[in-house]
Design an enzyme around this catalytic site. Structure first.
Site, PDB file in Angstrom:
ATOM      1  N   LYS A  13       0.992  -1.201   0.038  1.00 35.98           N
ATOM      2  CA  LYS A  13      -0.074   0.062  -0.013  1.00 35.98           C
ATOM      3  C   LYS A  13       0.966   1.164  -0.067  1.00 35.98           C
ATOM      4  CE  LYS A  13      -4.005   1.956   2.366  1.00 35.98           C
ATOM      5  NZ  LYS A  13      -4.862   1.820   3.577  1.00 35.98           N
ATOM      6  N   SER A  29      -9.674  -0.289   6.790  1.00 36.88           N
ATOM      7  CA  SER A  29      -9.430  -0.544   5.404  1.00 36.88           C
ATOM      8  C   SER A  29      -8.619  -1.573   4.934  1.00 36.88           C
ATOM      9  CB  SER A  29      -8.411   0.642   5.407  1.00 36.88           C
ATOM     10  OG  SER A  29      -9.162   1.914   5.278  1.00 36.88           O
ATOM     11  N   SER A  40      -9.934   1.971   2.783  1.00 33.47           N
ATOM     12  CA  SER A  40      -8.978   2.593   1.721  1.00 33.47           C
ATOM     13  C   SER A  40      -7.803   1.570   1.072  1.00 33.47           C
ATOM     14  CB  SER A  40      -8.304   3.668   2.572  1.00 33.47           C
ATOM     15  OG  SER A  40      -7.289   3.194   3.380  1.00 33.47           O
TER      16      SER A  40
HETATM   17  N1  GLN Z   1     -13.197   4.111   6.028  1.00 32.82           N
HETATM   18  C1  GLN Z   1     -12.575   4.733   7.195  1.00 32.82           C
HETATM   19  C2  GLN Z   1     -12.167   6.099   7.091  1.00 32.82           C
HETATM   20  O1  GLN Z   1     -12.379   6.518   6.011  1.00 32.82           O
HETATM   21  C3  GLN Z   1     -11.372   3.865   7.241  1.00 32.82           C
HETATM   22  C4  GLN Z   1     -10.167   3.922   6.783  1.00 32.82           C
HETATM   23  C5  GLN Z   1      -8.898   3.453   7.295  1.00 32.82           C
HETATM   24  O2  GLN Z   1      -9.281   2.473   7.645  1.00 32.82           O
HETATM   25  N2  GLN Z   1      -7.670   3.721   6.727  1.00 32.82           N
HETATM   26  O3  GLN Z   1     -11.711   6.746   7.859  1.00 32.82           O
END
Ligand code: GLN
Length: 423
Positions: free
Chosen positions: A28, A127, A103
């Site tokens: 990532k 995410s 994400s």
């Molecule tokens: N969807 C969540 C957010 O937008 C989780 C994001 C994540 O785990 N990086 O914060």
């Protein structure tokens, strides 16, 4: 047409002969890779090439893995669809009109499409688990402190962990074995996991396992998701496990608490991107304040700006007690509910996501709808617990993920249970 799973497609070979020799891995793009551009999905870091490797990347190289590129992601990890990336959305390989989740959408899509054998994602509020569920692969969010965050570009430090995404439970567990364990450069890591063998736990033996199903995490789910979820639990029962519903009332406050805490931490973490200390500098005219403002105005996308503004507000004098302190109280309540539940059960189960993958573009104009989709994943981060998402059937041809949550450092138990779901 490409899925756009990678922001930077470049191969870094390792000549070590370890457990991941011959395996290709997508990393990532918020995890630092020496000499390999690391953008965090943001224009702010479009030219940033880290001078060092994150601890997890060092461990991948020592284990013989070949890095095949930096995976697409929501900007700084802020999103649930990979659509807030400054490098365009990633498509879901199962259905290219849909989002891959986020994400870590690039990581999951790359694995699901066979563009990488394995991937690393990060999970601040879901995410890893969300894209794993949406793309029909396996993802593990480790216990806070199991995996080093050294070299991870922080979004919300108190919530996040790096973790594996893989086609099977055993492969995900084997990747976790490589990256887990203490690190002198991250004081939040623990001794637990130093000699881990999570892969060996993928034996499918659920005889006598007690599973709690938090009513609050199932009742709001889409009908097709629910049907697949209950079918999977019946399968586990047929294999010797027992399940019953439990109540976790605090989870209804979890999304609100999570977003206040995550945005507050983000507003502080992202202050360093001003075009001078870090981030793209436009060579702007004017005084410092004007130059910083220009760099941030141009470098950040709208979701990131929204969160910096809201997070700054929640921490500001006069509002701190009303928002940030309250969210911390709710976080403590969530932890208590989990502690109470684990007195009676070995693992907790829920659908990973209450809905099937969104259509591309569907949730972009409605941030609140996007935040609410995190209802089942964020409680786990608030309580710093481990959880896995494993494929459990489908609804209308779209993958459904089942989430198994364990007590702190209970990775072996969730791996074992997830491998039974796979069977
Ligand atoms: N969807 C969540 C957010 O937008 C989780 C994001 C994540 O785990 N990086 O914060």
């Amino acid at each position: 047409m490409s899925l756009n799973a990678f922001i930077t497609k470049e191969t870094v070979e390792s000549d070590e002969d370890g457990p991941l020799a011959g395996k290709s891995i997508a990393v990532k793009d918020n995890i630092s890779t020496e000499g390999l551009r690391t953008t965090c999905g943001s224009e702010m870091l479009e030219d940033y090439v880290p001078p060092y490797d994150a601890t997890v990347v060092e461990r991948l190289k020592d284990a013989g893995a070949t890095i095949v590129g930096k995976a697409n992601m929501d900007e700084f990890g802020m999103g649930t669809t990979t659509e807030t990336s400054a490098y365009g959305p990633t498509k879901n390989p199962v259905d290219e009109s849909r989002v891959p989740g986020g994400s870590s959408g690039g990581s999951a899509a790359a694995v699901a499409a066979g563009e990488a054998d394995l991937a690393l994602g990060t999970d601040t509020g879901g995410s890893i688990r969300c894209p794993a569920a949406f793309c029909g692969v396996v993802g593990i969010k480790p216990t806070y402190g199991l995996v080093s965050r050294y070299g991870l570009v922080a979004y919300a430090n108190s919530l996040e962990q790096i973790g594996p995404i893989a086609p099977s439970v055993e492969e995900a567990a084997a990747l976790l074995d490589v990256i887990a364990g203490p690190d002198d450069r991250d004081a939040t890591t623990r001794e637990e996991g130093a000699d881990s063998n999570f892969a060996a736990a993928a034996d499918g033996d659920v005889e006598g396992l007690t599973i709690g199903v938090p009513t609050e995490l199932v009742e709001g789910a889409d009908e097709g998701v629910k049907a697949a979820f209950w079918d999977a639990l019946d399968e586990l029962e047929a294999q010797g496990a027992e399940y019953h519903e439990v109540s976790m009332p605090s989870t209804e406050k979890a999304v609100a608490a999570y977003y206040v805490i995550a945005m507050s931490e983000a507003s502080s973490n992202l202050a360093r991107f001003d075009g001078v200390r870090y981030g793209k500098s436009g060579g702007y005219e004017g005084n410092w304040n004007e130059a910083f403002a220009r760099a941030r105005e141009e470098g950040f996308g709208s979701e990131v700006k929204r969160r910096i503004l809201l997070g700054t507000y929640a921490l500001s004098a006069g509002y701190h007690d009303k928002y940030y302190a309250k969210a911390q109280d709710a976080r403590a309540w969530v932890k208590q509910d989990f502690d109470a539940a684990f007195e009676d059960v070995d693992v907790l189960a829920s659908p990973t996501m209450p809905v099937p993958p969104f259509e591309l573009g569907e949730s972009l104009d409605d941030p609140l709808q996007m935040y609410l989709a995190d209802a089942n994943t964020v409680p786990v981060n608030l309580a710093n617990l481990p959880a896995i998402s494993v494929p459990a059937g489908e609804t209308d041809g779209l993958p459904v993920g089942l989430q198994l949550i364990g007590p702190k450092f209970g990775e072996e138990t969730i791996v074992r249970a997830a491998s039974a779901v796979e069977n």
